[in-house]
Design a protein around this motif. Structure first.
Motif, PDB file in Angstrom:
ATOM      1  N   GLU A  57       2.667  -5.392  11.917  1.00 54.12           N
ATOM      2  CA  GLU A  57       3.545  -4.901  13.237  1.00 54.12           C
ATOM      3  C   GLU A  57       1.464  -4.253  13.743  1.00 54.12           C
ATOM      4  O   GLU A  57       1.201  -4.953  15.022  1.00 54.12           O
ATOM      5  N   LEU A  86      11.513   0.129  -0.743  1.00 45.14           N
ATOM      6  CA  LEU A  86      12.389   0.397   0.337  1.00 45.14           C
ATOM      7  C   LEU A  86      10.377   0.991   1.066  1.00 45.14           C
ATOM      8  O   LEU A  86       9.978   0.931   2.636  1.00 45.14           O
ATOM      9  N   ASN A  87      10.220   2.091   0.767  1.00 41.30           N
ATOM     10  CA  ASN A  87       8.890   2.911   1.098  1.00 41.30           C
ATOM     11  C   ASN A  87       7.637   1.834   1.672  1.00 41.30           C
ATOM     12  O   ASN A  87       7.012   1.927   2.121  1.00 41.30           O
ATOM     13  N   ASP A  88       7.510   0.820  -0.507  1.00 39.37           N
ATOM     14  CA  ASP A  88       6.459  -0.518  -0.192  1.00 39.37           C
ATOM     15  C   ASP A  88       6.782  -1.196   1.272  1.00 39.37           C
ATOM     16  O   ASP A  88       5.525  -1.380   2.019  1.00 39.37           O
ATOM     17  N   GLU A  89       7.915  -1.304   1.614  1.00 46.07           N
ATOM     18  CA  GLU A  89       8.207  -2.321   2.708  1.00 46.07           C
ATOM     19  C   GLU A  89       8.270  -1.410   3.674  1.00 46.07           C
ATOM     20  O   GLU A  89       7.301  -2.512   4.736  1.00 46.07           O
ATOM     21  N   THR A  90       8.087  -0.443   4.059  1.00 45.08           N
ATOM     22  CA  THR A  90       7.890   0.200   5.133  1.00 45.08           C
ATOM     23  C   THR A  90       7.085   0.475   5.860  1.00 45.08           C
ATOM     24  O   THR A  90       6.395  -0.496   6.351  1.00 45.08           O
ATOM     25  N   ASP A  91       5.971   0.129   4.697  1.00 43.77           N
ATOM     26  CA  ASP A  91       4.915   0.030   5.288  1.00 43.77           C
ATOM     27  C   ASP A  91       4.493  -1.056   5.376  1.00 43.77           C
ATOM     28  O   ASP A  91       3.238  -1.390   5.833  1.00 43.77           O
ATOM     29  N   LYS A 145       5.798  -3.851   6.524  1.00 40.70           N
ATOM     30  CA  LYS A 145       6.875  -3.825   8.250  1.00 40.70           C
ATOM     31  C   LYS A 145       5.588  -2.698   8.970  1.00 40.70           C
ATOM     32  O   LYS A 145       5.213  -3.881  10.134  1.00 40.70           O
ATOM     33  N   ILE A 146       5.008  -1.186   8.896  1.00 41.65           N
ATOM     34  CA  ILE A 146       3.998  -1.579   9.928  1.00 41.65           C
ATOM     35  C   ILE A 146       2.433  -1.839   9.898  1.00 41.65           C
ATOM     36  O   ILE A 146       2.292  -2.137  10.815  1.00 41.65           O
ATOM     37  N   ASP A 147       1.827  -2.226   9.188  1.00 42.98           N
ATOM     38  CA  ASP A 147       0.888  -3.435   8.789  1.00 42.98           C
ATOM     39  C   ASP A 147       1.536  -4.512   9.618  1.00 42.98           C
ATOM     40  O   ASP A 147       0.160  -5.182   9.940  1.00 42.98           O
ATOM     41  N   ARG A 163      13.979   3.317  -4.188  1.00 42.77           N
ATOM     42  CA  ARG A 163      13.012   4.517  -2.648  1.00 42.77           C
ATOM     43  C   ARG A 163      11.874   3.780  -2.864  1.00 42.77           C
ATOM     44  O   ARG A 163      11.508   3.777  -1.538  1.00 42.77           O
ATOM     45  N   GLN A 164      11.099   3.886  -4.166  1.00 38.27           N
ATOM     46  CA  GLN A 164      10.066   3.335  -3.825  1.00 38.27           C
ATOM     47  C   GLN A 164       9.389   1.964  -2.946  1.00 38.27           C
ATOM     48  O   GLN A 164       8.641   1.587  -2.770  1.00 38.27           O
TER      49      GLN A 164
END
Length: 177
Positions: free
Chosen positions: A134, A123-128, A130-132, A120-121
């Motif tokens: 973008e 996945l959260n790191d990956e999401t962060d 991806k946001i960066d 889960r962590q």
């Protein structure tokens, strides 16, 4: 407690993505806990109230066929694959520790829950990340537009310069002219 440690890669390989959820199958959990799949299923059935659908579900026949087709197994290697397996979410795996009260089950459960938390962590790191990425793309796109505009203005200035217009001379004037 004995220090029973299972390789994280082995545990991670036992996590599947079914119905848009990360789950572990009854047969894999039974193997990790050192019990027969049949025993695990019986324990779950005896405590069915502890396993709502967001904790555990049985694969549909289509999911089961699809899942089995991904793993080539002979008839002698069916190992409990005659029936659709139970799929346990992270919460379902945690609940298993309350009904399988052996030292091994408790230790394995702790490791599995830690792995789910780690996933889960990640996945959260990956999401962060991806946001960066973008945000950087948007900035670059903005910079690209500005650079294009600068080059457009430069081109216009060069065109104006190249137009043959008599230029006013500058400098010192002499009387000889």
């Amino acid at each position: 407690m004995s220090d029973l440690i299972i390789n994280e890669n082995l545990l991670a390989s036992k996590i599947y993505y079914i119905r848009k959820q990360k789950v572990m199958l009854d047969r894999d959990l039974a193997t990790l806990y050192g019990v027969e799949t049949k025993v695990l299923k019986q324990s779950v059935k005896r405590h069915a109230k502890r396993f709502p659908v967001d904790f555990m579900f049985e694969m549909s026949s289509d999911e089961f066929k699809n899942w089995r087709s991904q793993f080539v197994t002979s008839n002698s290697d069916l190992m409990g694959l005659r029936y659709a397996p139970y799929c346990f979410t992270e919460q379902g795996v945690a609940m298993l520790s309350s009904i399988l009260n052996s030292e091994t089950a408790i230790e394995i459960n702790i490791q599995i829950i830690r792995l789910f938390t780690k996933l889960r962590q990640l996945l959260n790191d990956e999401t962060d990340l991806k946001i960066d990425v973008e945000q950087i793309k948007r900035k670059l796109e903005y910079h690209d537009k500005n650079i294009e505009l600068v080059f457009k203005y430069l081109d216009e200035l060069i065109e104006k310069r190249n137009v043959n217009q008599p230029r006013k001379t500058i400098g010192y004037k002499s009387d000889e002219l």
